[in-house]
Design a protein around this motif. Structure first.
Motif, PDB file in Angstrom:
ATOM      1  N   ALA A  69      16.847   0.673  94.733  1.00 34.11           N
ATOM      2  CA  ALA A  69      16.989  -0.032  93.456  1.00 34.11           C
ATOM      3  C   ALA A  69      18.017  -1.160  93.571  1.00 34.11           C
TER       4      ALA A  69
ATOM      5  N   TYR B  37      19.003   5.104  94.685  1.00 37.02           N
ATOM      6  CA  TYR B  37      19.970   4.019  94.452  1.00 37.02           C
ATOM      7  C   TYR B  37      19.827   2.907  95.492  1.00 37.02           C
TER       8      TYR B  37
ATOM      9  N   VAL C 252      19.119   4.088  86.727  1.00 35.36           N
ATOM     10  CA  VAL C 252      17.919   4.575  87.436  1.00 35.36           C
ATOM     11  C   VAL C 252      17.958   6.098  87.559  1.00 35.36           C
TER      12      VAL C 252
ATOM     13  N   ARG D 221      12.918  -1.393  85.266  1.00 38.59           N
ATOM     14  CA  ARG D 221      12.495  -2.146  86.450  1.00 38.59           C
ATOM     15  C   ARG D 221      11.650  -1.332  87.429  1.00 38.59           C
TER      16      ARG D 221
ATOM     17  N   TRP E  22      18.699  -3.771  82.933  1.00 39.54           N
ATOM     18  CA  TRP E  22      18.675  -2.301  82.880  1.00 39.54           C
ATOM     19  C   TRP E  22      17.730  -1.792  83.958  1.00 39.54           C
ATOM     20  N   GLN E  23      18.235  -0.967  84.853  1.00 39.39           N
ATOM     21  CA  GLN E  23      17.368  -0.443  85.923  1.00 39.39           C
ATOM     22  C   GLN E  23      16.200   0.361  85.367  1.00 39.39           C
TER      23      GLN E  23
ATOM     24  N   ASP F 124      17.195  -5.049  92.999  1.00 33.56           N
ATOM     25  CA  ASP F 124      17.835  -5.702  91.850  1.00 33.56           C
ATOM     26  C   ASP F 124      18.686  -6.888  92.276  1.00 33.56           C
TER      27      ASP F 124
ATOM     28  N   GLU G  37      23.136   0.538  85.743  1.00 31.85           N
ATOM     29  CA  GLU G  37      22.425   1.288  86.781  1.00 31.85           C
ATOM     30  C   GLU G  37      22.043   2.676  86.253  1.00 31.85           C
TER      31      GLU G  37
ATOM     32  N   ARG H 203      24.694  -5.304  85.384  1.00 29.14           N
ATOM     33  CA  ARG H 203      23.466  -4.505  85.513  1.00 29.14           C
ATOM     34  C   ARG H 203      23.811  -3.056  85.211  1.00 29.14           C
TER      35      ARG H 203
ATOM     36  N   TYR I 194      10.569  -1.810  91.690  1.00 30.14           N
ATOM     37  CA  TYR I 194      10.872  -0.840  92.761  1.00 30.14           C
ATOM     38  C   TYR I 194       9.567  -0.389  93.435  1.00 30.14           C
TER      39      TYR I 194
END
Ligand code: GLU
Length: 290
Positions: free
Chosen positions: A184, A181, A44, A78, A74-75, A188, A42, A40, A82
């Motif tokens: 997320a 973080y 974000v 997403r 990919w954050q 995730d 991260e 993943r 969230y």
């Protein structure tokens, strides 16, 4: 149980000897359990994201023989997930707006605690904004005995943290409008069905917050294993800022052997990536059986 593990790098620079250790530990554990391993990205925290770093990380993982079983997540794509989780927490009355600046929090600081240099939020805005503008959004943590989160880390042993006194109400949405973080990562991991989290010990301190969020969101708590971080000669955690060399410049087998040794896994005679992973994964499986 179907094992699902992950490596979750922040694309703030290329992989280095420190992040390789985290990647490798999560990969060994997934393979030792016959599980799936996903990556993943991260990203974000857009302001910290370095263009091209994510692709470079993915290319290095492949070159070093760590192949993910699914396309990377990919954050940055997403946001909706969230927002849904945030709304769920809001509906449970667990979220409140906070108008404090970092300076104000530091000034009314209860205490700072070392590892992630997190300041325990003193709860100033719990009872309302007092005429100020909302900046961040915080999760109301429990008080008394309910604030203590305990878990057993597979490497570090029994852990316990009092969220009320050691962390305070923590941010879910930051003053710059970005998802935090902590939110997320929990959303995730839950959406990806992650059963085992293996990562660097610098995140040990965040785990109680994440377990608490999992409980608030009614999602399962994975098992945790935090590996020792790699320090530079000055005793600082290895990172781009503390002078870590990008792995691309290194010979994969040499770097992998050194990273495995940091994890207490010896695979000295391997002449190929396949031989390295066969030996190292078997050694890991002995050390951390199912
Ligand atoms: N993105 C985080 C980092 O690179 C890791 C998050 C995690 O493994 O939970 O430090």
């Amino acid at each position: 149980m179907t094992y699902r593990g992950r490596f979750a790098p922040s694309p703030t620079g290329p992989l280095h000897a420190g992040s390789l250790v985290s990647a490798l530990a999560s990969y060994f554990d997934a393979r030792a359990h016959g599980g799936s391993w996903i990556v993943r990205i991260e990203d974000v925290d857009a302001p910290r994201t370095v263009p091209g770093a994510a692709d470079a990380i993915l290319a290095t993982l492949t070159r070093f023989g760590m192949h993910c079983d699914e396309p990377p997540v990919w954050q940055s794509q997403r946001d909706d997930a969230y927002a849904r989780a945030f709304a769920q927490l809001q509906a449970r009355g667990l979220v409140y707006p906070c108008g404090c600046t970092r300076r104000e929090i530091a000034d009314s600081l209860v205490h700072a605690h070392a590892r992630h240099a997190t300041l325990a939020y003193p709860g100033t805005c719990r009872t309302g904004l007092h005429g100020r503008e909302a900046r961040a959004w915080r999760l109301r943590v429990p008080e008394g005995d309910a604030a203590r989160i305990a878990f057993v880390d597979r490497w570090q042993g029994p852990q316990s943290q009092n969220l009320a006194t050691e962390v305070g109400d923590f941010a879910l949405k930051r003053a710059d409008g970005l998802w935090a973080y902590q939110l997320a990562v929990v959303v995730d991991d839950a959406d990806a069905g992650i059963t085992h989290i293996v990562r660097g010990a610098d995140l040990l301190d965040s785990t109680a917050r994440q377990i608490h969020l999992q409980r608030c969101l009614d999602v399962p708590t994975p098992s945790y294993l935090h590996v020792p971080v790699v320090n530079n000669d000055a005793g600082e955690k290895l990172s781009k800022q503390t002078g870590a060399a990008p792995l691309d410049a290194l010979v994969p087998l040499d770097a992998l052997t050194a990273a495995a040794r940091h994890l207490g896994i010896e695979a000295p005679a391997a002449r190929s990536l396949d031989a390295f992973y066969a030996t190292a994964t078997a050694a890991w499986a002995m050390r951390f059986p199912r």
